[in-house]
Each structure stands twice: as C-alpha cells, then as structure tokens.
Design a protein around this motif. Structure first.
Motif, PDB file in Angstrom:
ATOM      1  N   HIS A  47       1.811   0.581  -9.585  1.00  0.00           N
ATOM      2  CA  HIS A  47       1.117  -0.772  -9.287  1.00  0.00           C
ATOM      3  C   HIS A  47       0.699  -1.179 -10.756  1.00  0.00           C
ATOM      4  N   ASN A  97       6.430  -5.333   1.237  1.00  0.00           N
ATOM      5  CA  ASN A  97       4.983  -5.282   1.494  1.00  0.00           C
ATOM      6  C   ASN A  97       4.731  -5.586   3.064  1.00  0.00           C
ATOM      7  N   ASN A 142       0.757  -1.172  -0.101  1.00  0.00           N
ATOM      8  CA  ASN A 142       0.066   0.062  -0.073  1.00  0.00           C
ATOM      9  C   ASN A 142       0.959   1.333  -0.010  1.00  0.00           C
ATOM     10  N   SER A 181       0.129   4.207  -6.896  1.00  0.00           N
ATOM     11  CA  SER A 181      -0.756   3.510  -7.597  1.00  0.00           C
ATOM     12  C   SER A 181      -0.394   3.323  -9.155  1.00  0.00           C
TER      13      SER A 181
END
Length: 609
Positions: free
Chosen positions: A426, A503, A419, A423
């Motif tokens: 990702h 992560n 997280n 983004s």
C-alpha cells in the motif's frame, strides 16, 4: 501570409541536386524508349497489321506518360516537403498548415499510384514483346518477312539492331522501375537532419496508409474522418512516425536492419527470466486448465487460420454453427453477435460448454472496447471472464495506442483500497504516484469495468453490474472464485481489469497468456500475488513496448556508427542475414533456458517510459 512567402522561397531552391540519380536514368531511358519505338513504328507501320503494332504503340505512349507523371510526382513531392519544413517553424496557422499538408500528401500519393499503374503496364507490355520476339526468332521459318516482330528476317540489318536495342532498353526500364519506387526527388535533400520534419513526413505516410488499409478492410469511416484534428488513427501514425525518425541521423532502413544484425551477433540475449518469480504448481495447473477459455474467445477466423491453414474457412463455419441453424434459439444472445448467434456457438464449441454456462458476452468492432465472455462453472464454483486478444483492425488500433497515460486511483483500487494487500505494498504504491500504463489498454479496461460492474461511484457500497448480480450476497454464485483470463491484448486488459476488481472480489486471480506490457514496474511488483503471466520462451509481444523499441533502435544505430568496417557491402549482407535467418538457428542455443522461463510473474507488465 508569411508562410506562403517562405513556401515560395523553399520551392525556388529545388534543382538537379534534389533529383534521385535513378530518377534521372529512368527519365532518359523512357525518352529513349519513346524515340526508338517511334522510329520502329514509323518505318514499319505499312508492313504490319494493327495487332502487331499495338504493343509498340502502348509501350511508346506509356513511356511519354511516365515522364510526364514523373514531373508531376516531383512537383507534388516538393510541395509536400516544403509545407513539412514550414510547419516546424510556424505556429500561428498550425491547423491550416496541417490541412494543407494532408491535401498535398494526398496529391503526391495519387501521382505515386499513377506511377505504379504505369509501371505495371510497361512491365506487361515488355514481357509480351520479349516473349513474342523469342517466339519469332526461334521459328523454323525461312520465309522473309518485313513485319516489325519478325525483323530478324528483314534484309535491313539496322532495323534488326534497332529492335534488339529497343527490347533490351525496354526490359531494363521495366525491371528497374519495379525496384526503384515512385519517388523522383530525394526526401533527404529537403529534410536533411531535421528530426521533426522526418517525423511529420512519416506521420502523414502512415496516416494515409493506415486509413486506406482500414478502408479496404471495410472500415470506411476512418477514411472519411481524415479531416478531423486528431483521432485514434492519427495517434497511431504519430507513434510510428516517431519510431522511423532515425532517418534524421542519416540512417537508412537497410542500415538499421544491418545494425540490428550486428547487435544480435555482438550481444547475448537478455536473461530477463532469471529475475522472474516462478508461480506455484497449483497456479500452473489452473492456468493450463483455463487456457482453453482464452483461446475460445477468438471466435473469428483467426484461431482457425492458425490451427487449420488450408481448411480454415470450413473449420470456422463449422465452429460458428452454420451447419446447425436449428440450434440458434438454444444459444445465448451476445452483444454484437450475428443473426445465427455464431460467435456464441464458436465459443461454446471450442470450450466444450453447454449453452447455459455462457451468461453474457460481447463481440464488437470498436476500438478500445474489448470482446469478452462471462462463464459460470458450477462444478468448479468459479466464474470465468475470458477476454479476447487482437483479432480485428480495431484491436490493432488499441495495440497501437501505446503512449503512456496516468493511472488513476480507481484504476489501482485493487491495490490501494484492498485490505488483503500487505501494508508495505500500500505504502509503496501510494508514495510513488503517479503511475503509468499503456493508454489503449487502460481505456479498454476502464470501459470493460463499466460494462460488467457498472459505476460504483453512484452508490455508497454496492454496484449493480453483471458480476454483482452473479456474485453478490444471496445471488447464484455467491462465494465463487473469480478468474479472468486473456491472451495477448486480452491478457493485458485482464490484468488492468483485475487491478480494479480485486478489492471487491478478494478470491479473484488473473491469468494472462503472452500479455502486452501495460503498467510500470512498481505496479507490476505490487500485483504479482493475484496476477500470473504465462510467457512462452522469448515471445516478443510480451517484451514489446515503445520504450524497448526506442532503446533497441538507439543501441543498434550507435553500434553501427562505432563499427569501422561498416561499408555498403557489409550493410546489405547483414540486412539479408537479419531478414532471412532461421528462427530455429536463433533459438536453438537457448532452448533449455526457454523451457524454464514459461512462467513469468512480473516482467511482462513493465513499460519503460
């Protein structure tokens, strides 16, 4: 069988045109050595004692044996080359052909070793006869004698001339055989421009060479595993064979060196550092402080060889704690360590740490299993994982397994499931699957992840590895930073390990010192925020990949083919220049530029496939 009939046809094609010219010359010269030696012995055997005749007998006999061995070597060469050619056109009995090929290559290698042994014997005997001849001819002695080594005083002048011719011919043969190799036939007369044939040939050459080298280093298991279908040694040999396949284009080894020298003189060095992102000063300082742990991971003699070339055995034994065996029980136990726990002592001594700081580690000699050390630094609130680079033959095998492999979602969990990653990163990583990496490094990183973190797939949210027991909620090091460091091979494994752990531990950062290329460009760009690579100048290992070597080879051969002045004299001159040019001379003009390129955040990780 069809391939046996084809083999018979190929063997009948051999003629004088297949024989190397130097092989013919050496065969004739050895026959003359035998004839002249026999004449000298038969004419003087009654006048000299056995001790004086023995070197002549040995030289004459070894000349005959050398001729016989050359014939056997030629036969073995032809047999091996014939099967290489048949293997490219037959698929039905591929496995049987491969075993046959290996067996025949072993026969050829055996006869080649016999040739080397005979060359040594002939050289020693020739040196002995020359020295004795010089001694007898330079003696201040006027007493006539008829011994074969003192024929300078013999009234039969033709005997003296015969001895002089014999010594000259023997000297030429002894020296020529040292530089011409053991091959009698020309491999090119069989393989011509068949690319696959050259690849198969050099695969067998490298496969046998690697296995015998590993056996000499104490790894006998690799020599006994030669009958397996394919193992890691053959995978490395396959890669090396593909790299030397330029012989199919008619390019020799010296010509390739000359082409590299031409390429070096015609083109400027790459400016790869200009597109690198400079790391923040805080990262540079932390990398400098943690570098000692990456060095300390080399607990074998390699580190001491580099630091103390003359006194390294004493330095290494001292670092291993051999002089303080009473401290054995205070040292932590590492997997694969010796009985006095010397590798733990070496790591602690170099890093200047107390024994309680080293919590776990492994020192082993298995391919694709990295040696590592886990250290807890309470005063810095940091857990350091130091991964050793290339030090053992098994590490070299891991380096050599550099074909690409596909990276799984678990390998990139730190990018896909985290997280803390933007983004856009990702999406970029997820949309550009599949991604690729260095197969040996990826396998080593996966195995190391299982060692220190267990198998999280067996549980919903928790794993029960070493790191979880240290960094988990309520554990001793909860909230600590995680730093993974490594040099060379260890730096590349550290980067892949960081990709899997990020992560789970967002306060993780990886410092890789001179790492090997290990992932593709997309992944390299995506992980630049938590992986920092430190490269000294133009360190070649951080730019060495299968793809870069293939491109360099293609560019060099193309440049040599386009040069209208490329003759034999120029080729040898350029090859010598490439081999012996000073490292200082090559890098002197780029010294200021290199000083600004020490910190490189992404170029090291790109592997062009």
């Amino acid at each position: 069988m069809k391939w046996e009939e084809a083999e018979g046809r190929e063997q009948r094609k051999m003629g004088v045109g297949n024989v190397r010219r130097m092989g013919i010359v050496l065969g004739i010269c050895n026959a003359l050595v035998f004839l002249l030696g026999s004449l000298l012995i038969s004419h003087n055997y009654r006048l000299c004692d056995l001790r004086s005749l023995l070197p002549f007998v040995a030289v004459s006999f070894s000349a005959v044996v050398r001729i016989l061995v050359m014939l056997q070597t030629a036969s073995a060469q032809q047999s091996a080359a014939t099967l290489i050619l048949l293997d490219d056109h037959n698929h039905e009995d591929h496995l049987l052909l491969r075993f046959q090929r290996r067996a025949r290559y072993k026969i050829w290698l055996w006869w080649s070793r016999c040739t080397v042994a005979l060359t040594i014997i002939q050289f020693v005997c020739a040196a002995y006869l020359i020295l004795n001849s010089v001694y007898y001819l330079s003696k201040d002695n006027t007493t006539p004698t008829a011994c074969i080594l003192e024929l300078g005083w013999n009234p039969h002048w033709w005997n003296h001339k015969l001895l002089s011719l014999f010594i000259i011919l023997l000297s030429f043969v002894a020296l020529a055989q040292c530089f011409t190799g053991s091959d009698v036939l020309r491999w090119r007369s069989f393989y011509e421009s068949h690319d696959n044939a050259w690849k198969s040939h050099y695969r067998e050459v490298f496969d046998n060479g690697l296995r015998e080298t590993l056996c000499c280093l104490g790894r006998v298991k690799y020599l006994t595993a030669i009958q397996q279908e394919e193992d890691e040694v053959y995978s490395v040999a396959r890669l090396l064979g593909d790299l030397v396949a330029y012989r199919a284009s008619g390019t020799g080894h010296m010509e390739l060196l000359a082409a590299l020298a031409l390429l070096q003189s015609n083109e400027k060095s790459s400016e790869s550092c200009q597109v690198s992102m400079e790391a923040p000063e805080m990262r540079i300082r932390e990398a400098a402080a943690l570098h000692k742990f990456a060095e300390a991971a080399y607990t074998g003699p390699l580190l001491d060889v580099g630091r103390n070339p003359l006194m390294f055995p004493c330095s290494w034994l001292y670092r291993q704690g051999v002089l303080s065996p009473w401290a054995r029980n205070r040292r932590p136990v590492l997997d694969g360590d010796n009985w006095w726990r010397g590798h733990a002592a070496a790591f602690l001594k170099y890093a200047n740490l107390p024994p309680e700081a080293l919590r776990h580690g492994r020192v082993n000699q298995v391919k694709c299993e990295a040696a590592y050390f886990i250290v807890v630094l309470h005063h810095l609130q940091t857990v350091v994982i130091a991964i050793r680079g290339t030090e053992t033959p098994e590490d070299l095998i891991t380096d050599g397994l550099c074909k690409e492999c596909t990276l799984s979602a678990e390998d990139l969990a730190g990018l896909i499931n985290c997280n803390h990653i933007h983004s856009d990163i990702h999406k970029n990583v997820a949309s550009s699957f599949p991604h690729y990496g260095h197969s040996g490094i990826v396998e080593a990183a996966r195995e190391l992840y299982m060692q220190i973190e267990g198998n999280p797939g067996e549980h919903d949210t928790e794993s029960y590895g070493l790191l979880s027991k240290l960094l988990g909620f309520g554990c001793e090091c909860f909230g600590y930073n995680v730093r993974i460091v490594g040099h060379s091979l260890g730096g590349a494994i550290a980067a892949l390990l960081g990709l899997q752990l990020y992560n789970r531990y967002p306060n993780l950062h990886v410092y890789s010192y001179g790492p090997l290329p290990c992932v593709d460009l997309v992944v390299a760009n995506a992980c630049s925020s938590f992986i920092t690579s430190i490269i000294y100048g133009n360190e070649f290992s951080s730019r060495l990949s299968f793809g870069s070597i293939m491109r360099l080879r293609a560019a060099a051969i193309t440049l040599l083919a386009q040069d209208p002045k490329a003759d034999s004299a120029m080729i040898f001159r350029l090859a010598r220049r490439f081999l012996y040019i000073s490292q200082y001379e090559r890098n002197n003009q780029e010294a200021e530029h290199e000083a600004q390129c020490d910190i490189d955040n992404k170029d090291w990780r790109e592997v062009p496939f």
